[in-house]
Design an enzyme around this catalytic site. Structure first.
Site, PDB file in Angstrom:
ATOM      1  N   GLU A  50      18.650  23.665  20.101  1.00  0.00           N
ATOM      2  CA  GLU A  50      18.925  24.982  20.670  1.00  0.00           C
ATOM      3  C   GLU A  50      19.024  24.964  22.201  1.00  0.00           C
ATOM      4  O   GLU A  50      19.400  25.976  22.795  1.00  0.00           O
ATOM      5  CB  GLU A  50      17.845  25.976  20.210  1.00  0.00           C
ATOM      6  CG  GLU A  50      17.919  26.220  18.703  1.00  0.00           C
ATOM      7  CD  GLU A  50      16.758  27.017  18.152  1.00  0.00           C
ATOM      8  OE1 GLU A  50      16.984  27.872  17.284  1.00  0.00           O
ATOM      9  OE2 GLU A  50      15.609  26.768  18.562  1.00  0.00           O
ATOM     10  N   ASP A 100      21.265  29.864   7.990  1.00  0.00           N
ATOM     11  CA  ASP A 100      20.946  29.947   6.555  1.00  0.00           C
ATOM     12  C   ASP A 100      20.734  31.406   6.210  1.00  0.00           C
ATOM     13  O   ASP A 100      20.826  32.275   7.078  1.00  0.00           O
ATOM     14  CB  ASP A 100      19.676  29.123   6.274  1.00  0.00           C
ATOM     15  CG  ASP A 100      18.494  29.641   7.063  1.00  0.00           C
ATOM     16  OD1 ASP A 100      17.842  30.559   6.583  1.00  0.00           O
ATOM     17  OD2 ASP A 100      18.243  29.143   8.194  1.00  0.00           O
TER      18      ASP A 100
HETATM   19  N1  ADE Z   1      15.262  29.929  11.746  1.00  0.00           N
HETATM   20  C1  ADE Z   1      16.372  29.532  11.095  1.00  0.00           C
HETATM   21  N2  ADE Z   1      16.314  29.854   9.795  1.00  0.00           N
HETATM   22  C2  ADE Z   1      15.136  30.468   9.609  1.00  0.00           C
HETATM   23  C3  ADE Z   1      14.490  31.006   8.473  1.00  0.00           C
HETATM   24  N3  ADE Z   1      15.058  30.975   7.277  1.00  0.00           N
HETATM   25  N4  ADE Z   1      13.257  31.531   8.635  1.00  0.00           N
HETATM   26  C4  ADE Z   1      12.676  31.562   9.858  1.00  0.00           C
HETATM   27  N5  ADE Z   1      13.246  31.054  10.954  1.00  0.00           N
HETATM   28  C5  ADE Z   1      14.460  30.516  10.839  1.00  0.00           C
END
Ligand code: ADE
Length: 230
Positions: A13, A196
Site C-alpha cells: 500500500e 475482495d
Molecule cells: N482489507 C482488505 N480486505 C479486507 C477484509 N476482507 N477485511 C478487513 N480488512 C481488509
C-alpha cells in the site's frame, strides 16, 4: 507547500508512492519523505490494525507536523455495485468492533463517527474523474467505511456490516486514522480499493488482487496531491 501524511498499512500500500516519488528515509523507521506537486509528502507504512494506524497518524502530526492525513489502501468490499479494484472514497468512518459504540459519544472524543474533510472528498472525486477520463477503467463511490481489528472473510458478517453501518467497505485502519485526525483537528481522507468482498473467498481474492488494488488507490491519491492547496 503543504505537509501531507499518507498512511498505508502494508508494503503493497506504500511501495508505489516510495518508488514513483523517489522517497527518502526519515529519522523514523517506516516513514519516508518526498517532494511531490509542490508538497512535502510523508509516506508511512503503519503496520496492520487500529493501534498501529493511530500510532503512525500521531507520529506524523507530532514529529513531522503534517497538516493533512490521507489513508490509502485496500479493503473488503461490502456492495456488489463495485468490482475488485473499484474505489470507495470515505465519507464517514466508524468502528465495527467497539461496543457499545456510544461509549465514544459519551466520553472523549465525544464522537463515534468521523466525517472526512469535504474539500478532500471533492478533490478525490475530481482525481478519480480525471483518471477515468485519461483511460483508467474503474468505478468509485463516496460512502461510509467501517474499520475493525479483523480481516472479514464471512459473507454473513459482511452483510451485517453493510446493513448496520451503511458501509461500502471494511478495513482495519481507516477509522483509527480518522479518529486521530479529528482529535488533532486535521483534515483527512480515506481512499480504499476493493481487494475482495469480505466473504468466504476473501483470502484468495486478497492474495490475487491486493497489489493491483493497492496501486489503484495510490494513483488516486497521487492525483489528489495536485489538487491540494499549496
Ligand atoms: N482489507 C482488505 N480486505 C479486507 C477484509 N476482507 N477485511 C478487513 N480488512 C481488509
Amino acid at each position: 507547500m503543504a505537509k501531507i501524511g499518507i498512511i498505508g498499512a502494508m508494503n503493497s500500500e506504500v511501495i508505489t508512492y516510495c518508488e514513483n516519488f523517489g522517497a527518502e528515509k526519515t529519522k523514523i523507521e517506516g516513514i519516508y519523505l518526498a517532494n511531490v506537486s509542490g508538497h512535502e509528502v510523508y509516506i508511512c507504512e503503519s503496520g496492520i490494525g487500529k493501534v498501529n494506524a493511530a500510532i503512525s497518524a500521531q507520529r506524523l502530526i507530532d514529529i513531522f507536523d503534517v497538516r493533512y492525513l490521507i489513508n490509502s489502501g485496500v479493503a473488503g468490499c461490502l456492495t456488489k455495485e463495485l468490482s475488485t479494484c473499484d474505489a470507495v472514497i470515505a465519507k464517514e468512518l466508524t468502528y465495527h468492533d467497539f461496543t457499545p459504540l456510544d461509549i465514544l459519544d459519551r466520553n472523549s472524543p465525544f464522537a463515534s463517527r468521523f466525517k472526512a474533510d469535504e474539500k478532500l472528498i471533492d478533490i478525490a472525486v475530481k482525481a478519480c474523474d480525471e483518471l477515468i477520463k485519461n483511460g483508467e477503467t474503474f468505478k468509485y463511490i463516496v460512502g461510509n467505511v467501517v474499520s475493525g481489528d479483523c480481516f472479514v472473510n464471512d459473507g454473513n458478517k459482511a452483510k451485517q456490516l453493510r446493513e448496520d453501518f451503511g458501509a461500502f467497505c471494511t478495513e482495519m485502519e481507516g477509522a483509527a486514522i480518522a479518529h486521530v485526525a479529528v482529535v488533532n483537528k486535521i483534515p483527512f481522507a480515506v481512499i480504499r480499493t476493493a481487494s475482495d468482498f469480505a466473504d468466504e473467498n476473501a483470502d484468495i481474492s486478497f492474495e490475487e488482487v491486493e497489489k493491483t488494488a493497492a496501486r489503484r488507490a495510490s494513483y488516486i491519491v497521487t492525483k489528489m496531491l495536485e489538487g491540494i492547496e499549496k
